[in-house]
Design a protein around this motif. Structure first.
Motif, PDB file in Angstrom:
ATOM      1  N   PRO A 189       0.807  -1.232   0.000  1.00  0.00           N
ATOM      2  CA  PRO A 189       0.000   0.000   0.000  1.00  0.00           C
ATOM      3  C   PRO A 189       0.839   1.280   0.000  1.00  0.00           C
ATOM      4  CG  PRO A 189       0.066  -0.939   2.199  1.00  0.00           C
ATOM      5  CD  PRO A 189       0.756  -1.921   1.299  1.00  0.00           C
ATOM      6  N   THR A 190       2.128   1.178   0.292  1.00  0.00           N
ATOM      7  CA  THR A 190       3.027   2.340   0.269  1.00  0.00           C
ATOM      8  C   THR A 190       4.290   1.911  -0.479  1.00  0.00           C
ATOM      9  OG1 THR A 190       3.975   1.695   2.405  1.00  0.00           O
ATOM     10  CG2 THR A 190       2.141   3.240   2.460  1.00  0.00           C
ATOM     11  N   CYS A 191       4.160   1.649  -1.755  1.00  0.00           N
ATOM     12  CA  CYS A 191       5.168   0.865  -2.479  1.00  0.00           C
ATOM     13  C   CYS A 191       6.441   1.618  -2.821  1.00  0.00           C
ATOM     14  CB  CYS A 191       4.557   0.255  -3.739  1.00  0.00           C
ATOM     15  SG  CYS A 191       4.152   1.446  -5.028  1.00  0.00           S
ATOM     16  N   GLY A 192       6.491   2.952  -2.646  1.00  0.00           N
ATOM     17  CA  GLY A 192       7.717   3.674  -2.966  1.00  0.00           C
ATOM     18  C   GLY A 192       8.150   3.393  -4.395  1.00  0.00           C
ATOM     19  N   SER A 193       9.420   3.043  -4.560  1.00  0.00           N
ATOM     20  CA  SER A 193       9.918   2.743  -5.905  1.00  0.00           C
ATOM     21  C   SER A 193       9.703   1.289  -6.296  1.00  0.00           C
ATOM     22  CB  SER A 193      11.408   3.083  -5.996  1.00  0.00           C
ATOM     23  OG  SER A 193      12.138   2.344  -5.036  1.00  0.00           O
ATOM     24  N   GLY A 194       9.010   0.521  -5.461  1.00  0.00           N
ATOM     25  CA  GLY A 194       8.591  -0.829  -5.840  1.00  0.00           C
ATOM     26  C   GLY A 194       9.541  -1.948  -5.476  1.00  0.00           C
ATOM     27  N   SER A 195      10.614  -1.643  -4.744  1.00  0.00           N
ATOM     28  CA  SER A 195      11.618  -2.674  -4.483  1.00  0.00           C
ATOM     29  C   SER A 195      11.083  -3.828  -3.635  1.00  0.00           C
ATOM     30  CB  SER A 195      12.846  -2.062  -3.807  1.00  0.00           C
ATOM     31  OG  SER A 195      12.498  -1.419  -2.590  1.00  0.00           O
ATOM     32  N   LEU A 196      10.236  -3.516  -2.652  1.00  0.00           N
ATOM     33  CA  LEU A 196       9.672  -4.572  -1.821  1.00  0.00           C
ATOM     34  C   LEU A 196       8.807  -5.532  -2.638  1.00  0.00           C
ATOM     35  CD1 LEU A 196       8.548  -2.984   1.583  1.00  0.00           C
ATOM     36  CD2 LEU A 196       9.766  -5.122   1.287  1.00  0.00           C
ATOM     37  N   LEU A 197       7.978  -4.988  -3.499  1.00  0.00           N
ATOM     38  CA  LEU A 197       7.118  -5.820  -4.338  1.00  0.00           C
ATOM     39  C   LEU A 197       7.941  -6.728  -5.240  1.00  0.00           C
ATOM     40  CD1 LEU A 197       4.393  -3.196  -5.311  1.00  0.00           C
ATOM     41  CD2 LEU A 197       3.998  -5.332  -4.050  1.00  0.00           C
ATOM     42  N   LEU A 198       8.988  -6.186  -5.816  1.00  0.00           N
ATOM     43  CA  LEU A 198       9.812  -6.969  -6.732  1.00  0.00           C
ATOM     44  C   LEU A 198      10.571  -8.067  -6.010  1.00  0.00           C
ATOM     45  CD1 LEU A 198      11.029  -4.041  -8.954  1.00  0.00           C
ATOM     46  CD2 LEU A 198       9.704  -6.007  -9.740  1.00  0.00           C
ATOM     47  N   LYS A 199      11.057  -7.776  -4.814  1.00  0.00           N
ATOM     48  CA  LYS A 199      11.761  -8.801  -4.048  1.00  0.00           C
ATOM     49  C   LYS A 199      10.806  -9.928  -3.657  1.00  0.00           C
ATOM     50  CE  LYS A 199      16.029  -7.375  -3.890  1.00  0.00           C
ATOM     51  NZ  LYS A 199      15.914  -6.449  -5.008  1.00  0.00           N
ATOM     52  N   ALA A 200       9.577  -9.574  -3.320  1.00  0.00           N
ATOM     53  CA  ALA A 200       8.580 -10.590  -2.998  1.00  0.00           C
ATOM     54  C   ALA A 200       8.278 -11.447  -4.225  1.00  0.00           C
ATOM     55  CB  ALA A 200       7.306  -9.926  -2.479  1.00  0.00           C
ATOM     56  N   SER A 201       8.097 -10.806  -5.359  1.00  0.00           N
ATOM     57  CA  SER A 201       7.808 -11.532  -6.592  1.00  0.00           C
ATOM     58  C   SER A 201       8.958 -12.447  -6.984  1.00  0.00           C
ATOM     59  CB  SER A 201       7.512 -10.537  -7.719  1.00  0.00           C
ATOM     60  OG  SER A 201       7.228 -11.197  -8.924  1.00  0.00           O
ATOM     61  N   ASP A 202      10.184 -12.010  -6.716  1.00  0.00           N
ATOM     62  CA  ASP A 202      11.356 -12.814  -7.079  1.00  0.00           C
ATOM     63  C   ASP A 202      11.412 -14.139  -6.333  1.00  0.00           C
ATOM     64  OD1 ASP A 202      12.277 -10.962  -8.859  1.00  0.00           O
ATOM     65  OD2 ASP A 202      13.763 -10.069  -7.499  1.00  0.00           O
ATOM     66  N   GLU A 203      10.760 -14.218  -5.169  1.00  0.00           N
ATOM     67  CA  GLU A 203      10.802 -15.443  -4.386  1.00  0.00           C
ATOM     68  C   GLU A 203       9.989 -16.567  -5.018  1.00  0.00           C
ATOM     69  OE1 GLU A 203      12.681 -16.149  -1.592  1.00  0.00           O
ATOM     70  OE2 GLU A 203      13.602 -14.273  -2.216  1.00  0.00           O
ATOM     71  N   ALA A 204       9.021 -16.233  -5.850  1.00  0.00           N
ATOM     72  CA  ALA A 204       8.230 -17.242  -6.544  1.00  0.00           C
ATOM     73  C   ALA A 204       8.925 -17.607  -7.856  1.00  0.00           C
ATOM     74  CB  ALA A 204       6.826 -16.721  -6.827  1.00  0.00           C
ATOM     75  N   PRO A 205       8.907 -18.865  -8.254  1.00  0.00           N
ATOM     76  CA  PRO A 205       9.673 -19.285  -9.443  1.00  0.00           C
ATOM     77  C   PRO A 205       9.238 -18.587 -10.722  1.00  0.00           C
ATOM     78  CG  PRO A 205       8.189 -21.023  -8.705  1.00  0.00           C
ATOM     79  CD  PRO A 205       8.195 -19.994  -7.628  1.00  0.00           C
ATOM     80  N   ARG A 206       7.981 -18.240 -10.822  1.00  0.00           N
ATOM     81  CA  ARG A 206       7.489 -17.574 -12.039  1.00  0.00           C
ATOM     82  C   ARG A 206       6.931 -16.183 -11.735  1.00  0.00           C
ATOM     83  NH1 ARG A 206       6.800 -22.699 -11.912  1.00  0.00           N
ATOM     84  NH2 ARG A 206       4.901 -22.515 -10.671  1.00  0.00           N
ATOM     85  N   THR A 299      -2.040   2.464  11.579  1.00  0.00           N
ATOM     86  CA  THR A 299      -2.998   2.653  10.490  1.00  0.00           C
ATOM     87  C   THR A 299      -2.679   1.718   9.335  1.00  0.00           C
ATOM     88  OG1 THR A 299      -3.085   4.987  11.094  1.00  0.00           O
ATOM     89  CG2 THR A 299      -4.025   4.362   8.971  1.00  0.00           C
ATOM     90  N   PHE A 300      -1.417   1.666   8.965  1.00  0.00           N
ATOM     91  CA  PHE A 300      -1.027   0.846   7.807  1.00  0.00           C
ATOM     92  C   PHE A 300      -1.104  -0.640   8.129  1.00  0.00           C
ATOM     93  CE2 PHE A 300       0.989   4.977   7.244  1.00  0.00           C
ATOM     94  CZ  PHE A 300       0.569   5.299   5.962  1.00  0.00           C
ATOM     95  N   LEU A 301      -0.790  -1.009   9.370  1.00  0.00           N
ATOM     96  CA  LEU A 301      -0.902  -2.406   9.753  1.00  0.00           C
ATOM     97  C   LEU A 301      -2.354  -2.866   9.683  1.00  0.00           C
ATOM     98  CD1 LEU A 301       0.584  -4.909  10.819  1.00  0.00           C
ATOM     99  CD2 LEU A 301       0.201  -4.062  13.138  1.00  0.00           C
TER     100      LEU A 301
END
Length: 804
Positions: A189-206, A299-301
């Motif tokens: 919900p507060t993705c900034g430049s998106g690094s957290l999302l990409l690291k999470a996605s990288d953990e899945a094989p596809r 609030t964010f939690l």
């Protein structure tokens, strides 16, 4: 030749150098990242009619190259970028930076030169063929830039970036793994430049289906760009305030729910209620309590809890205060604990983040197991980090240890434990980690009796039991009992280290560690690397096997050995493996010619210079070639160098002896003349005094000897360099594999593992020496020494006619 990561990073940072001065890092990052984006999409999609990004006519990076030196370069670059943005729905994403801004880029020729140089830097990068499968070169380069931009931007402007090391922990502890399906969703919900999302996605094989929202317009643009550079063009990123106006909703108007969520929200947001009435929240996010009006951490939690499916899992970075603050936050915390939503808490070191220096924690949420939860798993990881400039940074070993301990729920002394809900309730639902884990080092207590009567307390010797377990006879070699509870030292302090290193049991231990390394390295089968292999998959596989190999080795911390490999991978090995996966082993035959831009200094140091042409050996350094094939020739060069050093020393000694005020050379030469071969030769032609001529002749002979020696060294080194240069082209594949795998990788890593073993014995030696010196002189000896010295002083004073 494939582009190396370090070479790419160097070029990108050089582009930043062109922009410094007119703006700060928070501003010039937009220019550099836009150029990186334009170059990447042009190289990747220009000739692909089915590509995710359409490159319209006249809107590629090649069109920018044609503008070098153009008086209207800034305005025309803006038009090219605008055309690409228009057809790809990227307006407000890649056209944020104004390339015609005279205040930032200079006026007239200054702007033309600056932008032309910038284009030239990116022009030299071929990004079309540099994505080895599973090795995201451009994504890593983006991370590299973002870390540096955040560092230079400072606290007030560096919040757009979550350090990659922390992002990786969040991604791993929420349970994304090889079995996670591609249609699983991840939300920030507060993705900034998106690094957290990409690291999470990288953990899945596809990968995963990515959803994010970011309030800052410029930062949301960075996130969109980041997704494309990471080959995640379908990621969905919205702009806007998540709390006041959440964009991700279902058709029924309720919040959309996701499988996973990660977030690093702004700490202690004081304006979270702007645009919202929490008591009448249409999304029912505050059923467990309303956070304080001036502190929006919870609030964010609460928003994330509502945005997770009933089986959802999430991880949120929050300041430590959320664990123990009272009033409204205390009530929310108690309710969440009772509901069983909190699976774990990980305390992080201070000064990790760019927006703040305060310590933070990761709160791990698991709604799926909430009803069955009987405790919260806590980790105090605050001590594991290294200094990196003015920030702290998690090492690879810190990340791996945290993830291993959390996922396996391992209880480690002074690091982690499962805390029951009953114990937490007894502490009034205060989750402050030090209440449950004492991470402090045991106090090193002095023994008063030992100071009074002498002897080393056996309590301190017993504390070294981990060493005595591995070296069972070493204790009796170092200590002997003098009375119950106390021992004396048998080895004097200055000889402790040498005694321990030569001790047979230590030698056996060191050999065992080395044998384990040799077996692991052989099984890694690094000579089998082939074109198309995945470098990141390779390092993951061999690093995990290294951890396993040393998992049961006493005294040697498996994570310390793991760090040795990961450091070497970052410094050297990843570039080597990347080259091999792109070009194959025969790339070892290739030497790259170094060519500096006109008027520019050569940025790389050449490995060989042949006929004034400078060469760089990207895979096999010449020193390895020399050691394996030209040891005899190198010895000849070394002997000539030694002769040259001796000649220089003989000359310097003679000049020093004869150049003083009364020295023969000083008398022969004018006071203003320096003693050089030229002045000595000139004076020798007109000298008449016998002694003077003899001194000058000797000086000239020594100057000639030095010059001849220097010439001999130069000629021999040039001859050796040419032999090495010619040998590269003749290398067989087997020779290349031996040079790289054995002479370079294995030799380096083996030496560093042995250094780690020696560090262990050094620690023991230091402690034994410390104990010996601490109790070396009991009070009675010190008192007698003081009395003796006092008597001596009194005698001296009396002899001087002074009475005390």
């Amino acid at each position: 030749m494939a582009l190396k990561k370090t070479e790419l990073y160097s070029s990108l940072w050089a582009s930043c150098d062109e922009l410094r001065g007119g703006m700060d890092a928070s501003q010039y990052k937009d220019y550099v990242l836009t150029f990186l984006f334009m170059k990447y999409v042009s190289d990747k999609y220009q000739d692909d009619p089915y590509g995710m990004i359409e490159i319209p006519a006249g809107a590629s990076f090649d069109n920018m190259v044609a503008l070098k030196g153009d008086k209207e370069i800034g305005e025309k670059i803006n038009k090219i970028i605008g055309a690409l943005a228009e057809v790809n729905d990227l307006k407000g994403v890649i056209d944020v930076a104004d390339f015609n801004d005279e205040d930032r880029l200079g006026k007239g020729k200054e702007m033309v030169d600056r932008l032309s140089k910038l284009i030239g830097i990116f022009e030299g990068l071929d990004l079309s063929s540099n994505r080895a499968d599973g090795d995201d070169l451009l994504g890593d380069a983006y991370e590299y830039l973002m870390r540096h931009f955040a560092t230079e931007s400072g606290k007030s402007k560096g919040q757009f970036y979550t350090p990659a090391e922390v992002s990786r922990i969040l991604a791993k502890v929420i349970g994304i793994n090889a079995n996670t399906q591609r249609d699983a969703t991840v939300y920030d919900p507060t993705c900034g430049s998106g690094s957290l999302l990409l690291k999470a996605s990288d953990e899945a094989p596809r990968g995963l289906s990515i959803y994010g929202q970011e309030m800052d317009n410029a930062t949301s643009a960075l996130a969109r760009m980041n997704m494309i550079l990471h080959n995640n063009e379908t990621a969905k990123i919205w702009k806007g305030n998540t709390i006041a106006d959440p964009q991700w909703k279902d058709d029924n108007g309720k919040l959309k729910t996701f499988d996973f969520a990660v977030a690093n929200p702004p700490f202690s947001n004081k304006n979270w209620t702007s645009g919202i009435n929490p008591d009448e929240d249409p999304f029912e996010r505050f059923v467990w309590g309303v956070p304080p009006e001036k502190n929006g951490d919870y609030t964010f939690l609460l928003h994330i809890l509502k945005s997770l499916k009933s089986t959802g899992k999430g991880a949120v970075i929050l300041p430590h205060g959320v664990l123990f603050r009272g009033n409204a936050e205390s009530r929310i915390r108690e309710n969440l604990i009772k509901q069983g939503y909190i699976k774990g808490i990980i305390g992080l070191p201070a000064n990790l983040f760019y927006g703040t220096g305060i310590p933070a924690c990761i709160i791990v949420i698991d709604k799926e197991q909430a009803q069955h939860r009987t405790g919260i798993f806590m980790i105090d990881a605050s001590k594991g980090f290294i200094k990196d400039g003015n920030k702290n940074r998690l090492r690879e070993q810190d990340i791996h240890k945290i993830v291993d301990v959390f996922t396996k729920q391992l209880e480690v002394d002074r690091f982690s434990r499962m805390v029951t809900l009953a114990e937490i309730a007894a502490n009034e639902y205060n989750l402050n980690i030090p209440r449950y884990i004492d991470a402090s080092e045991p106090e090193d207590l002095h023994d008063l009796t030992a100071h009074l009567q002498g002897g080393i307390p056996e309590r301190d010797i017993d504390a070294l039991s981990t060493y005595w377990k591995v070296f069972p006879t070493m204790r009796s070699t170092l200590f002997a009992s003098v009375r119950p509870g106390y021992s004396k030292a048998l080895v004097e302090a200055g000889k402790i280290k040498s005694t321990l290193i030569e001790f047979p049991e230590f030698q056996t231990f060191a050999q065992s560690v080395n044998a384990t390394f040799t077996t692991w390295f052989y099984q890694a089968s690094l000579k089998e690397i082939a074109i198309g292999d995945q470098p990141k998959a390779l390092i993951h596989e061999i690093a995990e096997s290294l951890l396993t190999a040393y998992a049961n080795t006493e005294l040697l911390n498996q994570y310390d050995v793991y760090q040795i490999l990961m450091d070497y991978w970052q410094e050297t090995m990843q570039d080597d493996v990347y080259l091999l996966s792109q070009e194959g082993w025969n790339v070892g035959k290739t030497l790259r010619v170094l060519v500096a831009e006109k008027g520019e200094k050569q940025k790389e140091t050449p490995d060989l210079v042949i006929d004034k042409t400078k060469f760089k050996a990207d895979l096999i350094p010449p020193v390895l070639m020399v050691a394996r094939f030209f040891a005899k020739e190198q010895k000849a060069v070394d002997d000539l160098q030694a002769a040259f050093d001796n000649a220089t020393q003989a000359l310097e000694s003679y000049l020093e002896e004869n150049s003083g005020e009364e020295g023969l050379l000083n008398e022969a030469l004018n006071d203003k003349d320096k003693v050089t071969k030229t002045t000595v030769t000139a004076r020798l032609k007109v000298a008449t005094d016998k002694d003077e001529k003899a001194a000058l002749k000797q000086a000239k002979a020594l100057f000639d000897a030095e010059a001849d020696s220097k010439k001999a060294v130069k000629e021999a080194q040039e001859a050796l360099d040419r032999l090495v240069f010619e040998r590269y082209a003749k290398l067989t594949e087997d020779e290349i594999k031996t040079l790289v795998v054995e002479d370079k990788w294995q030799a380096t890593l083996s030496a560093q593992v042995q250094a780690e073993v020696e560090r262990i014995i050094q620690q023991l030696a230091n402690r034994v020496k410390e104990l010996e010196e601490r109790y070396a002189e009991p009070l009675s000896v010190i008192t007698q020494s003081v009395a003796t010295l006092s008597d001596k002083v009194a005698v001296h004073l009396k002899a001087m006619g002074l009475e005390v």
